[in-house]
Design an enzyme around this catalytic site. Structure first.
Site, PDB file in Angstrom:
ATOM      1  N   HIS A   1      39.274  98.415  37.581  1.00  0.00           N
ATOM      2  CA  HIS A   1      39.466  99.838  37.904  1.00  0.00           C
ATOM      3  C   HIS A   1      38.935 100.133  39.312  1.00  0.00           C
ATOM      4  O   HIS A   1      39.553 100.860  40.083  1.00  0.00           O
ATOM      5  CB  HIS A   1      38.683 100.734  36.929  1.00  0.00           C
ATOM      6  CG  HIS A   1      39.114 100.649  35.500  1.00  0.00           C
ATOM      7  ND1 HIS A   1      38.233 100.395  34.468  1.00  0.00           N
ATOM      8  CD2 HIS A   1      40.327 100.801  34.918  1.00  0.00           C
ATOM      9  CE1 HIS A   1      38.886 100.404  33.322  1.00  0.00           C
ATOM     10  NE2 HIS A   1      40.163 100.646  33.571  1.00  0.00           N
TER      11      HIS A   1
ATOM     12  N   LYS B   1      42.630 105.713  21.036  1.00  0.00           N
ATOM     13  CA  LYS B   1      41.419 104.898  21.206  1.00  0.00           C
ATOM     14  C   LYS B   1      40.178 105.512  20.562  1.00  0.00           C
ATOM     15  O   LYS B   1      40.061 106.730  20.485  1.00  0.00           O
ATOM     16  CB  LYS B   1      41.147 104.690  22.706  1.00  0.00           C
ATOM     17  CG  LYS B   1      42.150 103.765  23.352  1.00  0.00           C
ATOM     18  CD  LYS B   1      41.779 103.440  24.786  1.00  0.00           C
ATOM     19  CE  LYS B   1      42.803 102.464  25.375  1.00  0.00           C
ATOM     20  NZ  LYS B   1      42.651 102.308  26.822  1.00  0.00           N
TER      21      LYS B   1
ATOM     22  N   ARG C   1      48.400  95.885  35.166  1.00  0.00           N
ATOM     23  CA  ARG C   1      47.863  94.522  35.092  1.00  0.00           C
ATOM     24  C   ARG C   1      49.006  93.524  34.937  1.00  0.00           C
ATOM     25  O   ARG C   1      49.663  93.175  35.872  1.00  0.00           O
ATOM     26  CB  ARG C   1      46.866  94.392  33.940  1.00  0.00           C
ATOM     27  CG  ARG C   1      45.490  94.913  34.296  1.00  0.00           C
ATOM     28  CD  ARG C   1      44.618  95.010  33.118  1.00  0.00           C
ATOM     29  NE  ARG C   1      45.280  95.753  32.054  1.00  0.00           N
ATOM     30  CZ  ARG C   1      44.708  96.108  30.927  1.00  0.00           C
ATOM     31  NH1 ARG C   1      43.487  95.766  30.668  1.00  0.00           N
ATOM     32  NH2 ARG C   1      45.366  96.801  30.025  1.00  0.00           N
TER      33      ARG C   1
ATOM     34  N   SER D   1      38.735  96.803  29.243  1.00  0.00           N
ATOM     35  CA  SER D   1      37.486  97.364  28.724  1.00  0.00           C
ATOM     36  C   SER D   1      37.211  96.825  27.324  1.00  0.00           C
ATOM     37  O   SER D   1      36.054  96.568  26.969  1.00  0.00           O
ATOM     38  CB  SER D   1      37.575  98.894  28.690  1.00  0.00           C
ATOM     39  OG  SER D   1      37.779  99.384  29.982  1.00  0.00           O
TER      40      SER D   1
HETATM   41  O1  PNS Z   1      42.878 104.043  30.191  1.00  0.00           O
HETATM   42  P1  PNS Z   1      43.952 104.537  29.251  1.00  0.00           P
HETATM   43  O2  PNS Z   1      43.418 104.701  27.837  1.00  0.00           O
HETATM   44  O3  PNS Z   1      45.190 103.689  29.290  1.00  0.00           O
HETATM   45  O4  PNS Z   1      44.373 105.980  29.812  1.00  0.00           O
HETATM   46  C1  PNS Z   1      45.350 106.736  29.145  1.00  0.00           C
HETATM   47  C2  PNS Z   1      45.194 108.218  29.515  1.00  0.00           C
HETATM   48  C3  PNS Z   1      43.802 108.721  29.177  1.00  0.00           C
HETATM   49  C4  PNS Z   1      45.451 108.371  31.013  1.00  0.00           C
HETATM   50  C5  PNS Z   1      46.290 108.984  28.711  1.00  0.00           C
HETATM   51  O5  PNS Z   1      46.097 108.807  27.345  1.00  0.00           O
HETATM   52  C6  PNS Z   1      46.305 110.465  29.054  1.00  0.00           C
HETATM   53  O6  PNS Z   1      46.940 110.853  30.022  1.00  0.00           O
HETATM   54  N1  PNS Z   1      45.571 111.268  28.250  1.00  0.00           N
HETATM   55  C7  PNS Z   1      45.475 112.693  28.470  1.00  0.00           C
HETATM   56  C8  PNS Z   1      46.360 113.456  27.476  1.00  0.00           C
HETATM   57  C9  PNS Z   1      47.808 113.407  27.911  1.00  0.00           C
HETATM   58  O7  PNS Z   1      48.197 113.957  28.929  1.00  0.00           O
HETATM   59  N2  PNS Z   1      48.626 112.727  27.104  1.00  0.00           N
HETATM   60  C10 PNS Z   1      50.025 112.535  27.398  1.00  0.00           C
HETATM   61  C11 PNS Z   1      50.218 111.323  28.253  1.00  0.00           C
HETATM   62  S1  PNS Z   1      51.885 110.875  28.340  1.00  0.00           S
END
Ligand code: PNS
Length: 164
Positions: free
Chosen positions: A19, A43, A92, A130
């Protein structure tokens, strides 16, 4: 030219060198980068939103155009609040692509102005995740190549508290 703010969203549970590599490179391209710690409903988290953000803040001290924030809501709403239409994501290997593509299209559907920029991770970090780091800490494996020292200490504390 208008200054460009990019949002780098993620779970960061915890932040890894992978990151940080994306943050460092994004900070060279955009005028301002906001690392936004968020929830991914798929998660289960080890660190709270604030804990994750505090660890990242310590790591990004050297980068003067990088800020860290938290948001419990939709990413597109956060971007609108920040008056930014730029989302940066790290890719990745092939594994990430389908999921990231789906998220990018969903965000675009929710707000047509949003543009997602994918940055390919440094080869050195291409296999770090992670969850892999959490597994290593749990099994007392060496993690110093994958996470910064402050994160390692925080994870050790979680392990001693029986959270991992
Ligand atoms: O590190 P991650 O878990 O891949 O990140 C994913 C994240 C947190 C960026 C995604 O789940 C997100 O944008 N969450 C906020 C809620 C949201 O907008 N959801 C719709 C995404 S299409």
């Amino acid at each position: 030219m208008k200054s460009k703010t990019a949002i780098y969203p993620g779970s960061f549970d915890p932040i890894t060198h992978g990151h940080l590599d994306i943050i460092e490179r994004a900070a060279k391209i955009f005028d301002r980068v906001i690392v936004c710690v968020m929830y991914n409903s798929a998660k289960k988290y080890l660190f709270s939103l604030e804990e994750r953000a505090a660890l990242i803040r310590e790591c990004v001290e050297p980068y003067k155009n990088v800020e860290v924030d938290c948001f419990d809501g939709l990413l597109v709403e956060y971007a609108q609040q920040q008056e930014s239409n730029i989302i940066v994501k790290g890719l990745r290997a092939f594994l990430d692509f389908e999921y990231e593509f789906q998220m990018a299209l969903t965000n675009k559907h929710l707000d047509n102005d949003i543009e997602t920029f994918f940055m390919v991770t440094n080869n050195k970090h291409s296999y770090i995740s992670s969850s892999l780091v959490k597994e290593l800490v749990k099994l007392k494996g060496e993690v110093s190549d994958f996470i910064p020292h402050n994160v390692e200490e925080a994870m050790q504390k979680k392990f001693e508290e029986g959270c991992i």
